[in-house]
Design a protein around this motif. Structure first.
Motif, short mmCIF file in Angstrom:
data_model
loop_
_atom_site.label_atom_id
_atom_site.label_comp_id
_atom_site.label_asym_id
_atom_site.label_seq_id
_atom_site.Cartn_x
_atom_site.Cartn_y
_atom_site.Cartn_z
N PHE A 29 0.73 -1.20 0.03
CA PHE A 29 -0.11 -0.07 -0.08
C PHE A 29 0.84 1.27 0.15
O PHE A 29 0.53 2.25 -0.60
N LEU A 30 1.84 1.05 0.85
CA LEU A 30 2.96 2.40 0.81
C LEU A 30 3.75 2.56 -0.56
O LEU A 30 3.62 3.62 -1.07
N GLY A 31 3.88 1.64 -1.21
CA GLY A 31 4.43 1.56 -2.52
C GLY A 31 3.29 1.91 -3.42
O GLY A 31 3.79 2.91 -4.59
N GLY A 32 2.20 1.65 -3.35
CA GLY A 32 1.13 2.11 -4.26
C GLY A 32 0.75 3.26 -4.42
O GLY A 32 0.42 4.05 -5.05
N LEU A 131 -0.89 0.60 -12.51
CA LEU A 131 0.62 0.64 -12.54
C LEU A 131 1.11 0.37 -11.23
O LEU A 131 2.40 -0.25 -11.15
N ALA A 132 0.41 0.81 -10.27
CA ALA A 132 0.91 0.19 -8.74
C ALA A 132 0.63 -0.99 -8.52
O ALA A 132 1.27 -1.61 -7.37
N ALA A 133 -0.28 -1.69 -9.07
CA ALA A 133 -0.79 -3.02 -8.83
C ALA A 133 0.47 -4.16 -8.63
O ALA A 133 0.41 -4.83 -7.56
N PRO A 134 1.66 -3.91 -9.54
CA PRO A 134 2.38 -5.07 -9.56
C PRO A 134 3.30 -5.16 -8.31
O PRO A 134 3.94 -5.97 -7.90
N ILE A 135 3.39 -3.90 -7.63
CA ILE A 135 4.09 -3.80 -6.56
C ILE A 135 3.39 -4.74 -5.15
O ILE A 135 4.16 -5.40 -4.68
N GLY A 136 2.21 -4.38 -5.08
CA GLY A 136 1.42 -5.40 -4.15
C GLY A 136 1.31 -6.81 -4.14
O GLY A 136 1.57 -7.58 -3.61
N LEU A 137 1.16 -6.70 -5.91
CA LEU A 137 1.29 -8.43 -6.15
C LEU A 137 2.58 -9.23 -5.86
O LEU A 137 2.70 -10.13 -5.22
#
Length: 259
Positions: A29-32, A131-137
Motif C-alpha cells: 500500500f505504501l509503494g502503491g 501501474l501500482a498494482a504489481p508492487i502489491g502483487l
C-alpha cells in the motif's frame, strides 16, 4: 534447494503479532501510494489532493470483499449451500482464501464508484492504480513464500524445494516465479509503456500481462486440492485468466478507438 525456514511472525508483543504477510500488505500500500500519487500529478493535475488516499481505501475494500466473494464462488462453489447457511463465512477473510480475479472485479467496481462520485476522469486514474498494482502483487507472493503456501508441483529441477506440509518431494517454488513475473517484470513493462499508450491502455496491459503470467505459472503450481484440474489440463486459475485476457483484448480494441 533447502526451503528457508522463516518464522511467519516477524515480531510479537504479547498476544499481538506482526506477520511478514501483513507487512507485505503494508509495504504494498505504501509503494502503491507513492506510484499513484506521482502518476496522478502528471495525468490529473487538477485532481483533489486526497484522491490517492481515497482511491487506495476504496479499492482496498473492494479488493478484500471481491477477493473473498470470488474465492467462495470460483473455488468453493461445491460448498455454496454451507456458505449460504453460514453467511458470515462468506466475508471471513481472516480464515484465508482469496481470489485475485474476484478481487480485481471488486477493486474495479469500488474505484469506478468513487471516481464517478468525485466526478474524476476514469481512465487516467485507473491507469495509475494498475501501474501500482504489481508492487502489491510481488510483495504478496513473497508473503506466500514465507508462509510456505501456494507452492508448486513436484519437480526434479535443481531449485526444487521441500515445503513444510507438502510431502517429502521437492516442488517448484511457484510463489517466486509469480513474484518475479507479476511484480518487477510486469511493473517495468507498464512503466516503460505508460507514456506511449492511450489513456486506459496501461490498465488493459496490466490485465493481459497478469493473465499471461498467471496462466503460465499455473502449469507448475499445485492445483487447488478441492478442485484439481477443472477442464482437461487447465486449473480454475487458468480458466479465469483466459477469460480475463479475453476481456483485456476487447478493452484494448475499445480504448484504441478513443480520441
Amino acid at each position: 534447494m533447502t526451503y528457508p525456514q522463516i518464522d511467519p511472525v516477524l515480531i510479537s508483543f504479547g498476544p499481538i503479532a506482526v506477520r511478514w504477510y501483513g507487512l507485505m500488505y503494508v509495504l504494498g500500500f505504501l509503494g502503491g501510494y507513492l506510484v499513484i500519487s506521482n502518476r496522478l500529478k502528471k495525468t490529473l493535475p487538477r485532481a483533489p489532493g486526497d484522491l490517492t488516499q481515497e482511491l487506495l481505501l476504496w479499492c482496498g475494500i473492494g479488493l478484500l470483499l471481491g477477493g473473498r466473494l470470488g474465492y467462495v464462488l470460483f473455488y468453493q462453489w461445491m460448498n455454496l449451500d454451507w456458505y449460504l447457511k453460514n453467511p458470515i463465512e462468506i466475508i471471513a477473510i481472516w480464515h484465508g482464501g482469496m481470489s485475485f480475479h474476484g478481487g480485481l472485479v471488486g477493486a474495479a467496481l469500488a474505484g469506478f464508484t468513487l471516481l464517478k462520485k468525485r466526478k474524476t476522469p476514469l481512465l487516467p486514474a485507473a491507469d495509475a492504480a494498475c501501474l501500482a498494482a504489481p508492487i502489491g502483487l510481488g510483495l504478496g507472493r513473497i508473503g506466500n513464500f514465507i508462509n510456505g503456501e501456494l507452492y508448486g508441483r513436484i519437480t526434479e529441477l535443481p531449485w526444487g524445494m521441500v515445503f513444510p506440509g507438502a510431502g517429502p518431494l521437492p516442488r517448484h517454488p511457484s510463489q517466486l516465479y509469480e513474484m518475479v513475473l507479476e511484480g518487477p517484470v510486469l511493473f517495468f513493462l507498464l512503466w516503460m509503456l505508460k507514456d506511449r499508450v492511450k489513456p486506459g491502455q496501461v490498465s488493459v496491459l496490466f490485465i493481459i500481462g497478469y493473465s499471461l503470467a498467471r496462466f503460465l505459472v499455473e502449469f507448475v503450481r499445485q492445483p487447488d486440492p478441492q478442485l484439481g484440474l477443472v477442464i482437461s489440463f487447465l486449473t480454475m486459475g487458468q480458466i479465469l485468466s483466459l477469460a480475463q485476457a479475453a476481456l483485456g483484448v476487447i478493452f484494448w480494441y475499445i480504448t484504441s478507438r478513443l480520441d
